[in-house]
Design a protein around this motif. Structure first.
Motif, PDB file in Angstrom:
ATOM      1  N   GLU A 480       0.836  -1.129   0.058  1.00 37.79           N
ATOM      2  CA  GLU A 480       0.091   0.085   0.140  1.00 37.79           C
ATOM      3  C   GLU A 480       0.853   1.347  -0.073  1.00 37.79           C
ATOM      4  N   LEU A 481       2.029   1.172   0.696  1.00 40.07           N
ATOM      5  CA  LEU A 481       2.657   2.542   0.920  1.00 40.07           C
ATOM      6  C   LEU A 481       3.635   2.497  -0.561  1.00 40.07           C
ATOM      7  N   LEU A 482       4.085   1.347  -1.220  1.00 41.81           N
ATOM      8  CA  LEU A 482       4.582   1.597  -2.261  1.00 41.81           C
ATOM      9  C   LEU A 482       3.732   2.178  -3.188  1.00 41.81           C
ATOM     10  N   LEU A 483       2.633   1.707  -3.519  1.00 46.83           N
ATOM     11  CA  LEU A 483       1.724   2.172  -4.737  1.00 46.83           C
ATOM     12  C   LEU A 483       1.442   3.638  -4.349  1.00 46.83           C
ATOM     13  N   SER A 484       1.144   4.215  -3.188  1.00 46.69           N
ATOM     14  CA  SER A 484       0.896   5.409  -2.618  1.00 46.69           C
ATOM     15  C   SER A 484       2.136   6.415  -3.120  1.00 46.69           C
ATOM     16  N   ILE A 485       3.423   5.868  -2.853  1.00 47.55           N
ATOM     17  CA  ILE A 485       4.233   6.524  -3.434  1.00 47.55           C
ATOM     18  C   ILE A 485       4.477   6.887  -5.149  1.00 47.55           C
ATOM     19  N   LEU A 486       3.900   5.640  -5.753  1.00 49.85           N
ATOM     20  CA  LEU A 486       4.067   5.820  -7.019  1.00 49.85           C
ATOM     21  C   LEU A 486       2.848   6.219  -7.835  1.00 49.85           C
ATOM     22  N   ASN A 487       1.778   6.582  -6.941  1.00 49.73           N
ATOM     23  CA  ASN A 487       0.828   7.359  -7.609  1.00 49.73           C
ATOM     24  C   ASN A 487       0.798   8.762  -8.077  1.00 49.73           C
ATOM     25  N   PRO A 488       1.569   9.631  -7.303  1.00 54.62           N
ATOM     26  CA  PRO A 488       1.641  10.977  -8.086  1.00 54.62           C
ATOM     27  C   PRO A 488       2.295  10.852  -9.273  1.00 54.62           C
ATOM     28  N   THR A 489       1.936  11.441 -10.232  1.00 55.14           N
ATOM     29  CA  THR A 489       2.916  11.723 -11.449  1.00 55.14           C
ATOM     30  C   THR A 489       3.916  12.497 -11.575  1.00 55.14           C
ATOM     31  N   ARG A 490       4.469  13.515 -10.492  1.00 54.56           N
ATOM     32  CA  ARG A 490       5.255  14.510 -10.387  1.00 54.56           C
ATOM     33  C   ARG A 490       6.236  13.651  -9.366  1.00 54.56           C
ATOM     34  N   GLN A 491       6.247  12.464  -9.228  1.00 55.77           N
ATOM     35  CA  GLN A 491       7.066  11.861  -8.271  1.00 55.77           C
ATOM     36  C   GLN A 491       8.510  11.968  -8.668  1.00 55.77           C
ATOM     37  N   ASP A 492       9.518  11.916  -7.688  1.00 50.57           N
ATOM     38  CA  ASP A 492      11.346  12.115  -7.783  1.00 50.57           C
ATOM     39  C   ASP A 492      11.257  10.648  -8.716  1.00 50.57           C
ATOM     40  N   GLU A 493      12.252  10.793  -9.616  1.00 44.30           N
ATOM     41  CA  GLU A 493      12.495   9.810 -10.505  1.00 44.30           C
ATOM     42  C   GLU A 493      13.062   8.604  -9.882  1.00 44.30           C
ATOM     43  N   SER A 494      14.248   8.928  -9.060  1.00 44.63           N
ATOM     44  CA  SER A 494      14.803   7.934  -8.388  1.00 44.63           C
ATOM     45  C   SER A 494      14.024   7.016  -7.270  1.00 44.63           C
ATOM     46  N   ILE A 495      13.043   7.667  -6.588  1.00 39.59           N
ATOM     47  CA  ILE A 495      12.193   7.063  -5.899  1.00 39.59           C
ATOM     48  C   ILE A 495      11.388   6.466  -6.720  1.00 39.59           C
ATOM     49  N   GLN A 496      10.744   6.690  -7.994  1.00 41.64           N
ATOM     50  CA  GLN A 496      10.064   5.792  -9.069  1.00 41.64           C
ATOM     51  C   GLN A 496      10.632   4.379  -8.965  1.00 41.64           C
ATOM     52  N   ARG A 497      11.833   4.781  -9.671  1.00 44.63           N
ATOM     53  CA  ARG A 497      12.853   3.356 -10.020  1.00 44.63           C
ATOM     54  C   ARG A 497      12.848   2.280  -8.720  1.00 44.63           C
ATOM     55  N   ILE A 498      13.046   2.806  -7.526  1.00 42.03           N
ATOM     56  CA  ILE A 498      13.353   1.949  -6.400  1.00 42.03           C
ATOM     57  C   ILE A 498      11.940   1.241  -6.008  1.00 42.03           C
ATOM     58  N   ALA A 499      11.021   2.296  -6.234  1.00 39.40           N
ATOM     59  CA  ALA A 499       9.605   1.724  -5.635  1.00 39.40           C
ATOM     60  C   ALA A 499       9.063   0.632  -6.658  1.00 39.40           C
ATOM     61  N   VAL A 500       9.354   0.988  -7.954  1.00 41.76           N
ATOM     62  CA  VAL A 500       8.808  -0.225  -9.099  1.00 41.76           C
ATOM     63  C   VAL A 500       9.367  -1.396  -8.659  1.00 41.76           C
ATOM     64  N   HIS A 501      10.891  -1.342  -8.483  1.00 41.10           N
ATOM     65  CA  HIS A 501      11.731  -2.444  -8.301  1.00 41.10           C
ATOM     66  C   HIS A 501      11.378  -3.259  -7.113  1.00 41.10           C
ATOM     67  N   LEU A 502      10.910  -2.452  -5.951  1.00 42.33           N
ATOM     68  CA  LEU A 502      10.245  -3.396  -4.731  1.00 42.33           C
ATOM     69  C   LEU A 502       9.125  -3.953  -5.119  1.00 42.33           C
ATOM     70  N   CYS A 503       8.196  -3.208  -5.798  1.00 37.79           N
ATOM     71  CA  CYS A 503       6.705  -3.707  -6.120  1.00 37.79           C
ATOM     72  C   CYS A 503       6.987  -5.088  -6.949  1.00 37.79           C
ATOM     73  N   ASN A 504       7.995  -4.972  -7.917  1.00 38.69           N
ATOM     74  CA  ASN A 504       8.234  -6.090  -8.705  1.00 38.69           C
ATOM     75  C   ASN A 504       8.733  -7.375  -7.817  1.00 38.69           C
ATOM     76  N   ALA A 505       9.554  -7.075  -6.872  1.00 36.88           N
ATOM     77  CA  ALA A 505      10.240  -8.067  -6.206  1.00 36.88           C
ATOM     78  C   ALA A 505       9.110  -8.732  -5.230  1.00 36.88           C
ATOM     79  N   LEU A 506       8.306  -7.776  -4.814  1.00 33.46           N
ATOM     80  CA  LEU A 506       7.083  -8.293  -3.952  1.00 33.46           C
ATOM     81  C   LEU A 506       5.969  -9.243  -4.343  1.00 33.46           C
ATOM     82  N   VAL A 507       5.868  -9.195  -5.859  1.00 31.76           N
ATOM     83  CA  VAL A 507       4.785 -10.040  -6.496  1.00 31.76           C
ATOM     84  C   VAL A 507       5.565 -11.172  -7.221  1.00 31.76           C
ATOM     85  N   CYS A 508       6.943 -11.191  -6.946  1.00 29.80           N
ATOM     86  CA  CYS A 508       7.461 -12.459  -7.737  1.00 29.80           C
ATOM     87  C   CYS A 508       7.714 -13.429  -6.570  1.00 29.80           C
TER      88      CYS A 508
END
Length: 766
Positions: A480-508
């Motif tokens: 839930e926290l990672l998805l809330s970080i990824l929701n804003p389109t103006r999000q910081d690029e580096s945070i987006q990259r790390i958060a998407v990586h974590l999301c990917n690892a969490l559903v694998c």
């Protein structure tokens, strides 16, 4: 190695009761007010623990909901006994103290309780006959009352603009009070008259309070053993008073050197006076002070050899007159902490790891401004050198982050330090329990503080853990926290990259129930939005590739998520990405892997049956991108579509036979010894293509897939194929008249590989 001992039964029971108040300890009245069950009688040991743990849970556990009438459970001392309670932050309001006014409290600590008003001062009188220890640290509004009772809204209770300062309250009647903390009390309160009725104070904390005349302190010269004057602007008059307090064992005149300008400077004479006049002194804190003259001996005169705490060898000249080493000496942000021989068992400073950890330990509770700078020093030690007291460091940082959840500086420096303290170099020294505590405070920080640096540090720290295994106990919350970080389109690029990586690892590599739950949280939609944004910007970066990879993982054997992908224009994004980024091999592999999952769902396959989609899949059969992966995945998609038979082929172009031929050609072009960039948890979707005669090419693709995997990765895939009943299906397929000869030959080789594997790994021990 830290201990992994389980929680005590008392701790577990306390936690359970607090999370289930209605049904264990109490019941709800009509007005949602909690009442204690009439047959419950609790001693002070249990009641104190319930209240103090409740405060901890409210401040540290984000999934814990406070109850407005919690303190009403302890309103009757005949059934509940409170003696020592520690309350903090905005959790506590006037009505809460009022609810427990009949209790015989011995110790009451109120820390940063800014919602308390002068009403609570009157409630404190209820405890006057029993109270021994009282802290009002940071309770900035407790000396304010309404200017016009009834004329202000409730919100004004903590707004000084519609309140007046109470100046007539004193501690008259508090005959047993020995320990008092008034740190950071509001300016204007007459401290001298407030304290005058107290006859036998043993400990007094006046941190942040400014008083030009400290002579009133001498009324306790025969009883005061601890005096804290942190951030008080001192003068020679103050020093003259302090040295008369001959019983003092602990003296703290430290200051925050960054907060404001102080005229007073420490001299060798002042330090000598402390040593001469305060013979019982065991602890002294002079952190942050500018030393006006040189108090240290020259390097030439320093005794050689090992570091010594003996006063006679002290590098600080005035301390050579000490009778014994001090238990504690605060020298943080002073030049003295860097000297060689310091006559104290414990020193706070910035010279080395030991001094820095001592500083964090000493200042965390009441001095976040100092603590954040000390943690920053620890961060440098962990980053550049090696942390030798890892467990202590971790526990101290965790405590600081819990204690100051809304302090930006603490959250920034603490989360950064945790990143280095939890990396692989230190993992073997950390218990499961400790690593879980780290995860909890990291998630608290992400939840409480929406600041770019904190979010980035927290995400990076989570990357140090085994995912998803170590995050399983907080699986829903972290997603839930990672998805809330990824929701804003103006999000910081580096945070987006790390958060998407974590999301990917969490559903694998998690079970389907977890994937379905995360899908319902908005995982699929969030990833599609990220992809759409990248498409608009015409950027194919790690965020784009990780997003498709995450969709591939979350749709694996999860029909609901596959359907969600289709419902939210996933196929359009697939085509657009293919067109916009024709050379991106990793992207193509991830997209085709995802579509393979969609094609496995019979009910969804009709949505893939369009001339446009089938043409695209057919063309990708000839792709050499990423070895055979793109071609293999495209063939897998078509194999499942072919499996539905000719009657399901509802398009004119391309024709089914034409596509079939291209599939045969593609499979024959692949090297059966190709190493794969793929991970099967189950062969079930492949095995279902074997016992059928409608689509021999689908049967052949499935057999080739099995042959490749058991040939290249026998240790992993031979046991899986045997376990899932693949060998009988292959034997039955060999007997089928519709199966191609080359398919049968390949099936025999698969059976042979698995048989050889079984023989090689048979247990021959007796």
């Amino acid at each position: 190695m830290a201990s992994d001992t389980p929680e005590s039964l008392m701790a577990l029971c306390t936690d359970f009761c607090l999370r289930n108040l209605d049904g264990t300890l109490g019941y709800l009245l009509e007005k949602e007010t909690l009442r204690l069950h009439p047959d419950i009688f609790l001693p002070s040991e249990i009641c104190d623990r319930l209240v103090n743990e409740y405060v901890e849970l409210v401040n540290a556990a984000c999934n814990f909901e406070p109850h407005e009438s919690f303190f009403s459970l302890f309103s009757d001392p005949r059934s509940t006994r409170l003696t020592r309670i520690h309350l903090r932050e905005d959790l506590v309001q006037d009505q809460d103290l009022e609810a427990i006014r009949k209790q015989d409290l011995v110790e009451l600590y109120l820390t940063n309780c800014e919602k308390l008003s002068a009403k609570s001062l009157q409630t404190l009188r209820s405890f006057s006959h029993t109270l021994v220890s009282l802290s009002l640290f940071g309770c900035a509004n407790i000396f304010y009352e309404e200017e016009n009772p009834g004329g202000c809204e409730d919100e004004c209770l903590v707004n000084p603009t519609c309140q007046v300062l109470v100046k007539d309250f004193t501690f008259e009647g508090f005959s047993r009070l020995r320990f008092l903390n008034l740190g950071r009390m509001i300016d204007g309160v007459p401290v001298e008259s407030l304290l005058r009725p107290l006859n036998s104070l043993a400990a007094l904390d006046l941190s942040g309070i400014q008083t030009s005349d400290a002579a009133f302190l001498t009324q306790w010269k025969d009883s005061l053993v601890s005096l804290v004057l942190y951030n008080m602007d001192l003068s020679d008059d103050h020093i003259r008073v302090i040295v008369q307090l001959h019983k003092l064992r602990h003296l703290d005149i430290s200051r925050d050197r960054l907060s404001s300008y102080y005229k007073f400077k420490l001299t060798r004479k002042v330090l000598s006076l402390f040593v001469q006049k305060l013979g019982n002194l065991m602890s002294l804190d002079i952190s942050g002070h500018m030393i006006l003259e040189n108090c240290s001996i020259s390097k030439m005169d320093e005794e050689a050899g090992q570091t010594s705490i003996e006063p006679s060898k002290s590098s600080i000249m005035p301390f050579r007159a000490l009778k014994r080493p001090l238990q504690f000496l605060g020298l943080f942000e002073t030049s003295l902490c860097r000297l060689t021989h310091i006559p104290a068992y414990k020193v706070s400073g910035d010279k080395n790891e030991e001094q820095v950890l001592n500083a964090i330990e000493a200042y965390t509770e009441h001095r976040p401004e100092i603590t954040s700078r000390a943690i920053n020093l620890l961060f440098d030690i962990a980053r550049i050198e090696r942390c030798n007291q890892l467990l202590r460091a971790l526990k101290l940082v965790i405590t600081a982050l819990k204690c100051h959840k809304y302090d930006k500086n603490i959250q920034v420096t603490g989360s950064a330090a945790l990143f280095y303290l939890t990396n692989s170099e230190y993992r073997s020294e950390q218990s499961i329990k400790l690593r879980r505590q780290v995860i909890q405070v990291v998630l608290n920080g992400m939840e409480s503080y929406q600041e770019v640096t904190v979010q980035r540090n927290c995400c990076l720290t989570l990357c140090n853990f085994s995912i998803p295994e170590e995050l399983e106990f907080q699986y829903r919350r972290v997603n839930e926290l990672l998805l809330s970080i990824l929701n804003p389109t103006r999000q910081d690029e580096s945070i987006q990259r790390i958060a998407v990586h974590l999301c990917n690892a969490l559903v694998c590599q998690v079970d389907n129930d977890h994937k379905e739950a995360v899908g319902k949280m908005g995982f699929v939609v969030t990833m599609l939005k990220l992809i759409q944004k990248k498409l608009l910007d015409k950027i194919c970066d790690q965020v784009m590739e990780f997003s498709w990879s995450a969709l591939w993982n979350i749709t694996d054997e999860t029909p609901d998520n596959c359907e969600m992908f289709l419902n939210f224009n996933g196929m359009k994004l697939f085509l657009d990405c293919l067109k916009e980024f024709p050379e991106k091999q990793e992207l193509h592999r991830n997209m085709l892997g995802l579509l393979g999952n969609v094609a496995e769902v019979k009910e969804l396959r009709p949505q893939l049956m369009t001339s446009q989609f089938i043409s695209v899949f057919s063309n990708l059969l000839e792709s050499k991108a990423d070895g055979i992966e793109v071609s293999y995945n495209a063939c897998g998609v078509l194999s499942h579509i072919m499996f539905d038979g000719p009657e399901a082929w509802g398009i004119c172009e391309p024709q089914r036979e034409e596509v079939e031929e291209r599939m045969w050609a593609a499979i024959q072009s692949w090297d059966v010894n190709s190493r794969r960039n793929i991970n099967y948890r189950s062969f079930e979707p492949i095995l279902r293509l074997l016992p059928q005669g409608i689509s021999p090419v689908s049967q052949h693709w499935a057999t080739w897939a099995l042959y490749n995997l058991v040939s290249v990765y026998p240790d992993k895939y031979c046991p899986l194929l045997i376990k899932e009943g693949g060998l009988p299906l292959l034997r039955d397929m060999i007997k089928m008249a519709t199966a191609r000869q080359e398919t049968k030959e390949m099936a025999r080789k698969v059976i042979e590989h698995c048989s050889n594997f079984k023989e090689e790994n048979m247990d021959t021990s007796r």
